[in-house]
Design a protein around this motif. Structure first.
Motif, PDB file in Angstrom:
ATOM      1  N   VAL A  51      86.133  47.506  55.828  1.00 52.13           N
ATOM      2  CA  VAL A  51      85.542  48.240  56.954  1.00 52.13           C
ATOM      3  C   VAL A  51      85.733  47.521  58.166  1.00 52.13           C
ATOM      4  N   TRP A  52      85.983  48.438  59.290  1.00 54.55           N
ATOM      5  CA  TRP A  52      86.278  47.984  60.553  1.00 54.55           C
ATOM      6  C   TRP A  52      84.791  47.937  61.531  1.00 54.55           C
ATOM      7  N   ALA A  53      84.554  46.957  62.033  1.00 56.59           N
ATOM      8  CA  ALA A  53      83.119  46.585  62.817  1.00 56.59           C
ATOM      9  C   ALA A  53      83.478  46.105  64.109  1.00 56.59           C
ATOM     10  N   ASP A  69      85.854  42.531  70.257  1.00 60.57           N
ATOM     11  CA  ASP A  69      86.772  42.459  69.225  1.00 60.57           C
ATOM     12  C   ASP A  69      86.538  43.403  68.020  1.00 60.57           C
ATOM     13  N   ARG A  70      87.477  43.970  67.490  1.00 62.65           N
ATOM     14  CA  ARG A  70      87.230  44.881  66.471  1.00 62.65           C
ATOM     15  C   ARG A  70      87.689  43.759  65.140  1.00 62.65           C
ATOM     16  N   VAL A  71      86.700  43.600  64.026  1.00 61.01           N
ATOM     17  CA  VAL A  71      86.810  42.860  62.875  1.00 61.01           C
ATOM     18  C   VAL A  71      87.049  43.723  61.648  1.00 61.01           C
ATOM     19  N   LEU A  72      87.695  43.062  60.674  1.00 56.64           N
ATOM     20  CA  LEU A  72      88.020  43.755  59.429  1.00 56.64           C
ATOM     21  C   LEU A  72      87.291  43.042  58.221  1.00 56.64           C
ATOM     22  N   PHE A  73      86.226  43.354  57.463  1.00 53.97           N
ATOM     23  CA  PHE A  73      85.395  42.527  56.709  1.00 53.97           C
ATOM     24  C   PHE A  73      85.303  43.459  55.403  1.00 53.97           C
ATOM     25  N   ALA A  98      90.500  40.073  59.398  1.00 54.14           N
ATOM     26  CA  ALA A  98      91.390  40.210  60.420  1.00 54.14           C
ATOM     27  C   ALA A  98      90.599  40.689  61.858  1.00 54.14           C
ATOM     28  N   VAL A  99      91.358  40.393  62.718  1.00 54.01           N
ATOM     29  CA  VAL A  99      90.863  40.658  64.285  1.00 54.01           C
ATOM     30  C   VAL A  99      91.745  41.527  64.878  1.00 54.01           C
ATOM     31  N   ALA A 100      91.363  42.604  65.594  1.00 52.32           N
ATOM     32  CA  ALA A 100      92.153  43.499  66.366  1.00 52.32           C
ATOM     33  C   ALA A 100      91.508  43.371  67.864  1.00 52.32           C
ATOM     34  N   SER A 108     102.413  35.731  66.763  1.00 52.70           N
ATOM     35  CA  SER A 108     101.311  35.060  66.361  1.00 52.70           C
ATOM     36  C   SER A 108     100.878  35.436  64.795  1.00 52.70           C
ATOM     37  N   SER A 109     100.797  34.622  63.877  1.00 54.86           N
ATOM     38  CA  SER A 109     100.362  35.013  62.515  1.00 54.86           C
ATOM     39  C   SER A 109      99.011  35.110  62.437  1.00 54.86           C
ATOM     40  N   GLY A 110      98.183  34.585  63.466  1.00 55.26           N
ATOM     41  CA  GLY A 110      96.696  34.878  63.329  1.00 55.26           C
ATOM     42  C   GLY A 110      96.011  33.694  62.703  1.00 55.26           C
ATOM     43  N   LEU A 111      96.903  32.985  61.734  1.00 54.22           N
ATOM     44  CA  LEU A 111      96.272  31.600  61.242  1.00 54.22           C
ATOM     45  C   LEU A 111      96.095  30.351  61.824  1.00 54.22           C
ATOM     46  N   TYR A 112      95.163  29.457  61.682  1.00 47.52           N
ATOM     47  CA  TYR A 112      95.293  28.431  62.049  1.00 47.52           C
ATOM     48  C   TYR A 112      95.059  27.304  61.011  1.00 47.52           C
ATOM     49  N   LEU A 113      95.862  26.159  61.324  1.00 51.15           N
ATOM     50  CA  LEU A 113      96.121  25.344  60.493  1.00 51.15           C
ATOM     51  C   LEU A 113      95.440  23.905  60.754  1.00 51.15           C
TER      52      LEU A 113
END
Length: 113
Positions: A51-53, A69-73, A98-100, A108-113
């Motif tokens: 769902v997007w929120a 931001d829109r987030v997917l969860f 995910a973040v839109a 950017s991959s959107g990943l943080y290491l």
């Protein structure tokens, strides 16, 4: 007041703590419309559906999400809360898939290491 009754402010400010994200679900659960305009009833859902929120509040330790931001969860993992007459979902940042946002870079991959 002499009778011991206290008045409670209707709209207290709220501060999110730690890595918590407060979101407002976009649209209603149940029926949805496909991109082609076909109405899909709630009973037709197969498997898990994310769902997007929209993020309306974030804690100080949230690193990848900003308010707006829109987030997917996954809706199965949600904890609902009512604030000032409106329903919201409270979750940890790690529960967001995910973040839109316009600030997300395409390379950017959107990943943080």
């Amino acid at each position: 007041m002499s009778d011991g009754a206290r008045t409670v402010p209707e709209a207290l400010p709220i501060k999110m703590l730690h890595d918590r994200v407060l979101v407002e679900i976009e649209g209603a659960d149940g029926e949805r419309t496909s991109t082609g305009g076909i109405l899909i009833p709630a009973t037709a859902q197969v498997g898990k559906r994310l769902v997007w929120a929209r993020a309306v509040g974030i804690g100080p330790h949230v690193r990848s999400i900003e308010v707006g931001d829109r987030v997917l969860f996954e809706p199965e993992d949600r904890a609902e809360v009512e604030l000032h007459g409106a329903s919201y979902v409270l979750m940890r940042e790690r529960d967001v898939h995910a973040v839109a946002s316009t600030r997300v870079e395409q390379e950017s991959s959107g990943l943080y290491l």
